[in-house]
Design an enzyme around this catalytic site. Structure first.
Site, PDB file in Angstrom:
ATOM      1  N   HIS A  84      35.386 -23.381 -69.372  1.00  0.00           N
ATOM      2  CA  HIS A  84      35.164 -24.511 -70.261  1.00  0.00           C
ATOM      3  C   HIS A  84      34.247 -24.144 -71.427  1.00  0.00           C
ATOM      4  CE1 HIS A  84      36.468 -27.423 -66.880  1.00  0.00           C
ATOM      5  NE2 HIS A  84      37.465 -27.077 -67.655  1.00  0.00           N
ATOM      6  N   GLU A 179      38.958 -27.096 -60.770  1.00  0.00           N
ATOM      7  CA  GLU A 179      38.502 -26.462 -59.524  1.00  0.00           C
ATOM      8  C   GLU A 179      38.690 -27.400 -58.337  1.00  0.00           C
ATOM      9  OE1 GLU A 179      34.378 -24.897 -59.340  1.00  0.00           O
ATOM     10  OE2 GLU A 179      34.430 -25.509 -57.236  1.00  0.00           O
ATOM     11  N   SER A 315      32.311 -28.919 -69.595  1.00  0.00           N
ATOM     12  CA  SER A 315      31.790 -28.004 -68.569  1.00  0.00           C
ATOM     13  C   SER A 315      30.940 -28.773 -67.566  1.00  0.00           C
ATOM     14  CB  SER A 315      30.961 -26.918 -69.253  1.00  0.00           C
ATOM     15  OG  SER A 315      30.097 -26.315 -68.329  1.00  0.00           O
ATOM     16  N   SER A 316      31.348 -28.706 -66.309  1.00  0.00           N
ATOM     17  CA  SER A 316      30.649 -29.448 -65.258  1.00  0.00           C
ATOM     18  C   SER A 316      29.224 -28.939 -65.059  1.00  0.00           C
ATOM     19  CB  SER A 316      31.447 -29.324 -63.958  1.00  0.00           C
ATOM     20  OG  SER A 316      30.697 -29.747 -62.862  1.00  0.00           O
TER      21      SER A 316
HETATM   22  S1  SF4 Z   1      30.052 -21.309 -62.100  1.00  0.00           S
HETATM   23 FE1  SF4 Z   1      29.994 -20.337 -60.082  1.00  0.00          FE
HETATM   24  S2  SF4 Z   1      31.988 -20.763 -59.160  1.00  0.00           S
HETATM   25 FE2  SF4 Z   1      32.177 -21.196 -61.368  1.00  0.00          FE
HETATM   26  S3  SF4 Z   1      32.928 -19.284 -62.222  1.00  0.00           S
HETATM   27 FE3  SF4 Z   1      30.696 -19.181 -62.336  1.00  0.00          FE
HETATM   28  S4  SF4 Z   1      30.045 -18.121 -60.427  1.00  0.00           S
HETATM   29 FE4  SF4 Z   1      32.176 -18.809 -60.180  1.00  0.00          FE
END
Ligand code: SF4
Length: 409
Positions: A84, A179, A315-316
């Site tokens: 994102h 996800e 982006s979460s």
């Molecule tokens: S935030 Fe965490 S789960 Fe998401 S891509 Fe990055 S390391 Fe992987």
């Protein structure tokens, strides 16, 4: 685990690379969450201890750019946004990569134009089992170009382990997020599954567990969030919780505690037999989420005038960093330095109302001005350096950036 990835140099920042390297050397165990002070005199920027590209994002970027490089003349598609971040996605598009779907799974390009041998890159969020099957049926090999983050796969493995013990899987996550849709699909293949998006929905769920609310209401209230054939009267007796990797750690804990407590009261359980109704597992937040949130908590101990958080609006993980900062001080969520129009005006995202807003006089007139700064796990460090340079420009102190970099080396 933490290998070095080849990421285009344009995403790196010499200053931030030097700072991160120095901090890592002096704090190998990642125990120190105090921010790094960038002292420009009239401007003081406090940079969070951890921020920026995580393992999964670097891995995905490396695979995507390598795929472009190694396959000249081939059609290359991304199933949807790879991560994102608008800049990274735009860069891939400028290399000829096309997006098959938007973030919400809406088709942008009809799948029937895909031909055997075309390349489809699976994003870091992973994808659903249905989508994998659909691509395979079209003659697309997905394994080689699958950038699914190992920390997302860990959530799928945990779901499977919970399912093996005959628990219903409760997924705490954003139902629309790529996800969570992928995790839901993997979970639902093994056990009855339900997505809950927040504490409010967790509380509502407890009413169905205890029987305070009629089962018939459930299907309307959680519409689109439960697996086919979900039987609310039978399938809320034994539950286990997994999480989208990027949720707010405090929410995650509070929700698991609430559901566990609800089971304990309903079935008169003790610590010894709680597992008869509640799979007592740890949360599935990833290391980057934990590090970045702890770093923000550490950063917020410094008194400052405002905070700036850089990252993609969808982006979460970034949104949760904004949420933590907002509780303490005026916070501006921006996706690049271009949002900082001048020392007087800033355009920033309000994630509650889902719109960009313009704020005037965001910089206080005082000496020194103190700003907390961080970014999400999909944000290139170069963008954060861009923000630092822009702010330094307002105080005519850009020449200090280079001195700071040398100091950290
Ligand atoms: S935030 Fe965490 S789960 Fe998401 S891509 Fe990055 S390391 Fe992987």
């Amino acid at each position: 685990m933490m290998k070095n990835f080849e990421v285009p140099i344009i995403y790196r920042s010499p200053l931030i690379t030097a700072i991160k390297k120095k901090r890592k050397e002096t704090d190998k165990m990642k125990r120190d969450f105090t921010p790094t002070l960038l002292d420009f005199g009239p401007l003081q920027i406090y940079l969070a201890r951890h921020f920026g590209f995580c393992y999964g994002v670097e891995n995905a970027i490396e695979i995507a750019f390598k795929t472009v490089e190694e396959n000249p003349g081939k059609k290359i598609y991304l199933l949807s946004e790879m991560i994102h971040n608008p800049q990274v996605n735009a860069d891939l598009q400028s290399h000829g990569v096309e997006f098959l779907q938007d973030t919400y799974g809406k088709e942008l390009i009809p799948f029937n134009i895909l031909k055997e041998g075309d390349i489809v890159i699976i994003p870091a969020f992973g994808t659903t089992l249905d989508m994998e099957k659909r691509l395979k049926n079209l003659g697309i090999q997905t394994e080689k170009y699958d950038t699914t983050c190992p920390f997302v796969e860990k959530v799928w493995n945990r779901s499977e382990a919970i399912a093996m013990k005959n628990y219903t899987i409760i997924i705490h996550g954003k139902p629309w997020h790529e996800e969570t849709r992928a995790t839901f699909s993997h979970a639902a293949a093994n056990a009855p599954s339900l997505v809950i998006k927040n504490m409010q929905q967790a509380i509502e769920l407890t009413h169905y567990i205890t029987g305070n609310k009629p089962a018939t209401d459930f299907y309307e209230e959680f519409k689109g969030q439960y697996s086919p054939g979900f039987n609310v009267e039978k399938e809320l007796k034994r539950i286990g919780v997994v999480n989208q990797t990027t949720m707010l750690a405090s929410d995650t804990q509070a929700i698991a505690d609430l559901l566990k407590q609800t089971m304990i009261s309903k079935y008169n359980l003790t610590a010894e037999n709680v597992e008869e109704h509640f799979a007592d597992t740890k949360d599935t937040l990833c290391y980057a989420t934990n590090d970045n949130q702890s770093a923000v908590t550490g950063m917020l101990e410094t008194k400052a005038d405002l905070a700036i958080v850089v990252g993609g609006y969808n982006s979460s993980n970034t949104t949760h960093l904004v949420e933590l900062c907002e509780k303490k001080l005026p916070t501006y969520f921006i996706n690049s330095e271009e949002n900082i129009l001048s020392e007087k005006e800033i355009i920033h995202y309000n994630f509650h109302t889902k719109e960009e807003v313009l704020t005037a006089d965001y910089l206080p007139v005082k000496h020194p001005v103190k700003i907390l700064l961080t970014s999400g796990a999909s944000c290139p460090d170069a963008l954060v350096e861009g923000v630092i340079n822009k702010l330094a420009g307002f105080f005519s102190v850009t020449d200090i950036v280079e001195d700071l970099r040398k100091n950290f080396q």
